[in-house]
Design a protein around this motif. Structure first.
Motif, PDB file in Angstrom:
ATOM      1  N   GLN B  59       0.743  -1.145   0.069  1.00 34.01           N
ATOM      2  CA  GLN B  59       0.130  -0.068  -0.026  1.00 34.01           C
ATOM      3  C   GLN B  59       0.902   1.372   0.087  1.00 34.01           C
ATOM      4  OE1 GLN B  59      -2.865   0.496  -0.413  1.00 34.01           O
ATOM      5  NE2 GLN B  59      -4.382  -0.504   1.184  1.00 34.01           N
ATOM      6  N   LYS B  60       1.957   1.142   0.830  1.00 33.81           N
ATOM      7  CA  LYS B  60       2.861   2.295   1.121  1.00 33.81           C
ATOM      8  C   LYS B  60       3.429   2.629  -0.389  1.00 33.81           C
ATOM      9  CE  LYS B  60       3.282   2.282   6.098  1.00 33.81           C
ATOM     10  NZ  LYS B  60       3.992   1.695   7.145  1.00 33.81           N
ATOM     11  N   ILE B  61       4.034   1.645  -0.807  1.00 31.94           N
ATOM     12  CA  ILE B  61       4.710   1.623  -2.076  1.00 31.94           C
ATOM     13  C   ILE B  61       3.855   2.555  -3.062  1.00 31.94           C
ATOM     14  CG2 ILE B  61       5.985   0.454  -3.970  1.00 31.94           C
ATOM     15  CD1 ILE B  61       7.170  -1.537  -2.074  1.00 31.94           C
ATOM     16  N   ASP B  62       2.609   1.919  -3.215  1.00 32.77           N
ATOM     17  CA  ASP B  62       1.892   2.354  -4.331  1.00 32.77           C
ATOM     18  C   ASP B  62       1.239   3.727  -4.026  1.00 32.77           C
ATOM     19  OD1 ASP B  62       1.827   0.055  -6.110  1.00 32.77           O
ATOM     20  OD2 ASP B  62       0.066  -0.829  -5.372  1.00 32.77           O
ATOM     21  N   ASN B  63       1.061   4.044  -2.764  1.00 32.84           N
ATOM     22  CA  ASN B  63       0.851   5.317  -2.469  1.00 32.84           C
ATOM     23  C   ASN B  63       1.831   6.368  -3.072  1.00 32.84           C
ATOM     24  OD1 ASN B  63      -1.415   4.884  -1.061  1.00 32.84           O
ATOM     25  ND2 ASN B  63      -0.770   4.746   0.828  1.00 32.84           N
ATOM     26  N   VAL B  64       2.954   6.052  -3.034  1.00 32.94           N
ATOM     27  CA  VAL B  64       4.193   6.864  -3.559  1.00 32.94           C
ATOM     28  C   VAL B  64       4.303   6.576  -5.254  1.00 32.94           C
ATOM     29  CG1 VAL B  64       6.414   7.316  -3.595  1.00 32.94           C
ATOM     30  CG2 VAL B  64       5.295   6.709  -1.593  1.00 32.94           C
ATOM     31  N   VAL B  65       4.268   5.574  -5.593  1.00 34.59           N
ATOM     32  CA  VAL B  65       4.655   5.373  -7.269  1.00 34.59           C
ATOM     33  C   VAL B  65       3.342   5.632  -8.020  1.00 34.59           C
ATOM     34  CG1 VAL B  65       6.438   3.684  -6.822  1.00 34.59           C
ATOM     35  CG2 VAL B  65       4.200   2.714  -7.261  1.00 34.59           C
ATOM     36  N   THR B  66       2.111   5.638  -7.516  1.00 34.21           N
ATOM     37  CA  THR B  66       0.837   5.982  -8.354  1.00 34.21           C
ATOM     38  C   THR B  66       0.439   7.419  -7.764  1.00 34.21           C
ATOM     39  OG1 THR B  66      -0.588   5.038  -6.991  1.00 34.21           O
ATOM     40  CG2 THR B  66       0.351   3.630  -8.615  1.00 34.21           C
ATOM     41  N   SER B  67       1.094   8.132  -7.083  1.00 36.69           N
ATOM     42  CA  SER B  67       0.564   9.479  -6.761  1.00 36.69           C
ATOM     43  C   SER B  67       0.500  10.222  -7.673  1.00 36.69           C
ATOM     44  CB  SER B  67       1.291   9.893  -5.301  1.00 36.69           C
ATOM     45  OG  SER B  67       2.646  10.542  -5.855  1.00 36.69           O
ATOM     46  N   ARG B  68      -0.403  11.350  -7.341  1.00 34.30           N
ATOM     47  CA  ARG B  68      -0.800  12.346  -8.583  1.00 34.30           C
ATOM     48  C   ARG B  68       0.309  13.140  -8.781  1.00 34.30           C
ATOM     49  NH1 ARG B  68      -5.507  15.327  -9.907  1.00 34.30           N
ATOM     50  NH2 ARG B  68      -6.744  13.696  -8.877  1.00 34.30           N
ATOM     51  N   LEU B  69       1.508  13.581  -7.703  1.00 31.21           N
ATOM     52  CA  LEU B  69       2.525  14.354  -8.151  1.00 31.21           C
ATOM     53  C   LEU B  69       3.787  13.661  -8.498  1.00 31.21           C
ATOM     54  CD1 LEU B  69       2.140  17.322  -7.248  1.00 31.21           C
ATOM     55  CD2 LEU B  69       3.297  16.746  -5.049  1.00 31.21           C
ATOM     56  N   LEU B  70       3.692  12.298  -7.646  1.00 32.24           N
ATOM     57  CA  LEU B  70       5.038  11.841  -7.870  1.00 32.24           C
ATOM     58  C   LEU B  70       5.051  10.710  -8.889  1.00 32.24           C
ATOM     59  CD1 LEU B  70       6.512  11.694  -4.292  1.00 32.24           C
ATOM     60  CD2 LEU B  70       7.024  13.088  -6.073  1.00 32.24           C
ATOM     61  N   GLY B  71       3.822  10.076  -9.159  1.00 31.38           N
ATOM     62  CA  GLY B  71       3.837   8.889  -9.930  1.00 31.38           C
ATOM     63  C   GLY B  71       4.465   8.964 -11.246  1.00 31.38           C
ATOM     64  N   ILE B  72       4.520   9.943 -12.162  1.00 32.24           N
ATOM     65  CA  ILE B  72       5.022   9.868 -13.396  1.00 32.24           C
ATOM     66  C   ILE B  72       6.334  10.568 -13.283  1.00 32.24           C
ATOM     67  CG2 ILE B  72       4.960  11.429 -15.593  1.00 32.24           C
ATOM     68  CD1 ILE B  72       2.024  10.776 -15.548  1.00 32.24           C
ATOM     69  N   PRO B  73       6.874  11.355 -12.434  1.00 30.92           N
ATOM     70  CA  PRO B  73       8.409  11.720 -12.141  1.00 30.92           C
ATOM     71  C   PRO B  73       9.059  10.456 -11.826  1.00 30.92           C
ATOM     72  CG  PRO B  73       6.945  13.527 -11.125  1.00 30.92           C
ATOM     73  CD  PRO B  73       6.067  12.536 -11.564  1.00 30.92           C
ATOM     74  N   ILE B  74       8.600   9.727 -10.965  1.00 30.63           N
ATOM     75  CA  ILE B  74       8.993   8.495 -10.449  1.00 30.63           C
ATOM     76  C   ILE B  74       9.379   7.428 -11.525  1.00 30.63           C
ATOM     77  CG2 ILE B  74       8.950   6.270  -9.031  1.00 30.63           C
ATOM     78  CD1 ILE B  74       7.812   8.019  -6.696  1.00 30.63           C
ATOM     79  N   MET B  75       8.490   7.324 -12.515  1.00 27.15           N
ATOM     80  CA  MET B  75       8.673   6.531 -13.776  1.00 27.15           C
ATOM     81  C   MET B  75      10.007   7.097 -14.656  1.00 27.15           C
ATOM     82  SD  MET B  75       5.004   5.936 -15.107  1.00 27.15           S
ATOM     83  CE  MET B  75       5.664   6.619 -16.767  1.00 27.15           C
ATOM     84  N   LEU B  76       9.842   8.376 -14.736  1.00 21.36           N
ATOM     85  CA  LEU B  76      10.966   9.023 -15.445  1.00 21.36           C
ATOM     86  C   LEU B  76      12.399   8.599 -14.914  1.00 21.36           C
ATOM     87  CD1 LEU B  76       9.348  12.090 -16.835  1.00 21.36           C
ATOM     88  CD2 LEU B  76       9.902   9.999 -18.066  1.00 21.36           C
ATOM     89  N   ALA B  77      12.308   8.742 -13.363  1.00 20.51           N
ATOM     90  CA  ALA B  77      13.447   8.802 -12.545  1.00 20.51           C
ATOM     91  C   ALA B  77      14.092   7.321 -12.677  1.00 20.51           C
ATOM     92  CB  ALA B  77      13.285   9.255 -11.145  1.00 20.51           C
ATOM     93  N   LEU B  78      13.413   6.405 -12.531  1.00 20.12           N
ATOM     94  CA  LEU B  78      13.526   5.036 -12.670  1.00 20.12           C
ATOM     95  C   LEU B  78      14.224   4.702 -14.082  1.00 20.12           C
ATOM     96  CD1 LEU B  78      10.830   3.071 -11.026  1.00 20.12           C
ATOM     97  CD2 LEU B  78      13.257   3.057 -10.305  1.00 20.12           C
ATOM     98  N   LEU B  79      13.550   5.234 -15.284  1.00 23.41           N
ATOM     99  CA  LEU B  79      14.091   4.870 -16.476  1.00 23.41           C
ATOM    100  C   LEU B  79      15.350   5.488 -16.562  1.00 23.41           C
ATOM    101  CD1 LEU B  79      13.730   4.139 -19.355  1.00 23.41           C
ATOM    102  CD2 LEU B  79      12.819   6.050 -19.792  1.00 23.41           C
ATOM    103  N   GLY B  80      15.567   6.615 -15.970  1.00 21.53           N
ATOM    104  CA  GLY B  80      16.909   7.480 -15.796  1.00 21.53           C
ATOM    105  C   GLY B  80      17.820   6.889 -15.143  1.00 21.53           C
TER     106      GLY B  80
END
Lengths: 79, 466, 254
Positions: B59-80
């Motif tokens: 739950q906690k992980i999903d709260n971060v990785v799908t959050s409105r603010l961070l969801g997409i930036p985290i995807m890019l950061a992981l790819l980076g």
């Protein structure tokens, strides 16, 4: 005790209720049934995607994402 | 036989009359309901939950990785992050492999001289085949062998469905299926695998869209090209300490361009040849799973290495030989290669590239890994023989051949957007069973690649940037 | 009266037992498949990963076994192509046994599929996988009671660590060879559905080979799904098969 009926798409995160009925027809209805959304099933809204749609629900122990227009066709009763 | 068949048909049609659709629906609802209540009753007897049944950590992980603010930036950061590790990590093995393989080339050459082998034989076998192979192995293998296992880790962890969850809204707007994001993720590894994975999309229309646009995700065979060119031309423009970061950023940027083009083309297809509305979409977000790190790293490293080596032998070696032959058979006072490159040159210039680059893309149809090696071999055989054992040597070679940052950018864009490799095209044919769509899947991206590079190059020329 | 496996692109050796592997998505089905066959099929963590149907073989107690990995599905009611593939194989491929891999942390959802498979074939073994995960989340699964409730062998496993696999192989073999005779739990449907299905069963009997569950097919027809009966007919290529059914029809007509 008052019971209100809302479409699943309007259940707030953390909110839960039981399936009252499905308004979907045909193939979509079959899909929803197969997922376990039969009358009386307990459903909980878990989270929304960053854009607000789709949303993820706890349906019989699995977290399943549905788009708003599909979740709209599931009516939930909340007490 | 026919009578039996027809009596069955009449039974079925009688049945359809006896039971109206409304009853059918009721019966089905009731049947599914009965099965689920039976399952519920049994589960209640045998499973005892002492706690909340779902993992809090998930739950906690999903709260971060799908959050409105961070969801997409985290995807890019992981790819980076994955790209950064790939670029940094590939540097040394690449250089070591290059030094080793070119040392071996010298030894083989000595052997050829010793046994008085004819020059053409040495040319075809060593300067052609061996070099093609050596280039693919030294330039392409290390990044692929690092990128793939890292990506597999994310896949095993269960992160990819979250990516699809985050991006579904955009695919819906493009009238496409949210699981297309999953098939694109698979495309990072290999577009042929990406095309096969499109089977998870149930609706034929949306599946075809996903198949036709899969190659806008740069596959493992193209990443090294993008990385190498970024390192040389975009990483080179900033201080050395930042060059890896700059190269990473530029490759992430390219991936974003690819995603943007995917959405745009998906939308265009939905509005034209593949008209339709989005179908039903469900996506399970499975629990996260601790990946078996060691096993994955070793396995996918080995798998990748074997895969790349196989492709190097099957495709790069013959392509190297053909390139050498084309560069060394003369018609008039120019080699066939020079003739071909000459014909293509005006068009190549229009797109910000040159004839040799376009020719490399054409000869590279069987496998994207060989585009860069073919191009380098063509440059080398046209000019002085160089020992290409470092990025710097490559940089000098390219600049000597008139390259600018625009050439690099155009080639990167073209590589990102052009037709998929032969293996992928074959897979598309197998999946669609349609020659028409297979041809379309080659020509449509080619048109996109030409239009985009033409626009970029002409804008740059017009603004006097080059 | 034999349907051959060739219909499904399978070519088992004459002495090989054919075992189907079914299960919900994300139950570790591919892990179980790899663990049983020793193959190294990649196991990603996303639904629908097994897009290519995989086959692998292994030998247990001197018996040759061919394991067929079916697509992961929630249901067999044939709403999607995957479900249809799985259903057709279990029904028409006539495997010697079908293993249903279930997720111990999410039994209710998984039992839905188990119950549906048991309607098609009695030769079922349930693999209750991810037992380690269940333990971690403090979920206690009483596998013995589950076996009694379902009427088929249920084996707890943690496939990624290889736990429980020998017992699973034993159970598969015993069910496939008939050493274990199962008595699958039947779902109770509403009386009017039951009655309608029983009546319909008699009407369709002449058109079907003996080895398919006529009651189950009657239920499918009642809910408006005639795809299974058509699938059976499209596979009945062999004239002798038709002849047998024809006799049945003649008898029925009298």
């Amino acid at each position: 005790m008052s019971v209100s009926i809302v479409p699943l798409s309007q259940l707030p995160n953390g909110g839960s209720g039981r399936v009252a009925s499905l308004t979907a027809q045909g193939l979509i209805r079959r899909h929803l049934l197969d997922l376990g959304l039969v009358t009386g099933s307990w459903v909980e809204a878990i989270r929304r995607s960053p854009a607000g749609d789709p949303a993820a629900f706890n349906i019989r122990g699995a977290i399943i994402a549905l788009r708003n227009e599909d979740a709209n066709q599931i009516l939930i009763s909340i007490d | 036989m026919g009578t039996l068949n027809s009596s069955l048909s009449s039974l079925l049609s009688n049945l359809a009359q006896e039971i109206n659709p409304k009853e059918t629906q009721e019966i089905r609802d009731s049947i599914v309901g009965s099965i689920y209540s039976c399952a519920e009753a049994i589960a209640e007897k045998v499973a005892h939950h002492e706690l909340e049944r779902r993992s809090e950590l998930d739950q906690k992980i999903d709260n971060v990785v799908t959050s409105r603010l961070l969801g997409i930036p985290i995807m890019l950061a992981l790819l980076g992050a994955i790209l950064w590790i790939t670029i940094t990590g590939a540097n040394y093995p690449s250089e070591m492999l290059a030094v080793g393989l070119f040392w071996l080339e010298d030894q083989i050459t000595k052997l050829f001289i010793m046994i008085n082998a004819p020059a053409w034989l040495h040319g075809v076998l060593v300067l052609g085949m061996y070099r093609g192979l050596a280039w693919v192995v030294s330039v392409m293998l290390p990044p692929m062998a690092i990128f793939f296992p890292l990506f597999t880790l994310l896949e095993d962890l269960g992160y990819l469905p979250r990516v699809a969850f985050n991006l579904d809204r955009y695919f819906k707007k493009a009238c496409a299926h949210g699981k297309q994001a999953l098939t694109m993720c698979m495309g990072f590894g290999c577009n042929a695998a990406g095309v096969i994975s499109c089977r998870i999309i149930e609706s034929p229309r949306e599946r075809l869209i996903a198949i036709l646009t899969n190659n806008f995700v740069p596959c493992n065979g193209r990443f090294p090209t993008l990385i190498t060119l970024s390192m040389i031309f975009l990483g080179g423009t900033v201080a050395t300490s930042y060059s890896t970061a700059a190269a990473t950023a530029s490759v992430v940027g390219l991936v974003l361009v690819g995603v943007g083009i995917t959405l745009l083309i998906s939308w265009l297809l939905s509005k034209t040849v593949l008209k339709g509305v989005p179908s039903f979409f469900t996506l399970e977000l499975p629990p996260y799973r601790k990946p078996q790190v060691g096993r994955i790293l070793v396995r996918s490293l080995l798998d990748r290495t074997i895969f790349v080596l196989m492709r190097a032998v099957v495709v790069a070696a013959p392509a190297g030989a053909i390139t050498w032959i084309l560069a060394n058979i003369f018609i008039g006072d120019l080699s066939i290669l020079a003739h071909l490159a000459g014909w293509l040159d005006p068009f190549g210039r229009l797109l910000g590239m040159d004839g040799i680059i376009l020719m490399a893309f054409i000869l590279g149809l069987p496998a994207n890994e060989i585009v860069l090696p073919i191009m380098i071999m063509s440059y080398v055989s046209a000019g002085a023989i160089l020992e290409l054992d470092s990025l710097n040597a490559l940089r000098t070679l390219l600049i000597d051949n008139g390259w600018t940052w625009l050439t690099a950018l155009s080639m990167m864009l073209f590589s990102l957007l052009h037709y998929p490799c032969g293996t992928t095209l074959l897979t598309i044919y197998k999946e669609t069973k349609s020659m028409k769509w297979t041809v379309f899947s080659a020509l449509m991206p080619l048109a996109v690649a030409i239009i985009v590079t033409l626009l970029v190059a002409q804008t740059a020329f017009l603004l006097g940037l080059v | 009266m034999e349907l051959t496996y060739v219909d499904f692109g399978l070519k088992p050796l004459p002495d090989q037992l054919v075992i189907a592997l079914a299960g919900n998505p994300n139950t570790g089905k591919s892990t179980v498949f790899n663990a049983l066959t020793g193959l190294k099929q990649h196991t990603g963590n996303w639904p629908g990963k097994t897009v290519l149907r995989a086959e692998g073989s292994f030998i247990h107690r001197n018996n040759k076994i061919l394991l067929v990995d079916l697509p992961g599905t929630y249901s067999l009611l044939a709403t999607s192509a995957d479900e249809q593939v799985a259903r057709d194989f279990i029904c028409l491929g006539r495997p010697n046994a079908t293993v249903v891999v279930t997720d111990a942390t999410c039994l209710e959802r998984n039992l839905n599929l188990v119950l549906q498979v048991m309607e098609i074939t009695p030769k079922v073994v349930v693999c209750v996988n991810l037992m380690d995960e269940a333990k971690r989340r403090k979920i206690r699964v009483d596998v013995d009671t589950l076996s009694r409730e379902l009427g088929v062998p249920c084996i707890p496993t943690t496939a990624r660590d290889g736990v429980g696999l020998d017992k699973l192989k034993d159970a598969i073999l015993d069910v496939a060879t008939g050493v274990t005779v199962t008595s699958p739990r039947r779902v109770t449907y509403e009386p009017y559905i039951k009655q309608a299905a029983t009546q319909l069963e008699a009407r369709i009997r002449p058109f079907l080979p003996k080895w398919v569950n006529h009651y189950w097919i009657a239920l499918r027809l009642l809910e408006g799904d005639s795809s299974i009966i058509k699938a059976i007919w499209s596979r009945l290529e062999d004239d002798s098969v038709r002849a047998v059914i024809k006799e049945g029809t003649a008898a029925w007509a009298r």
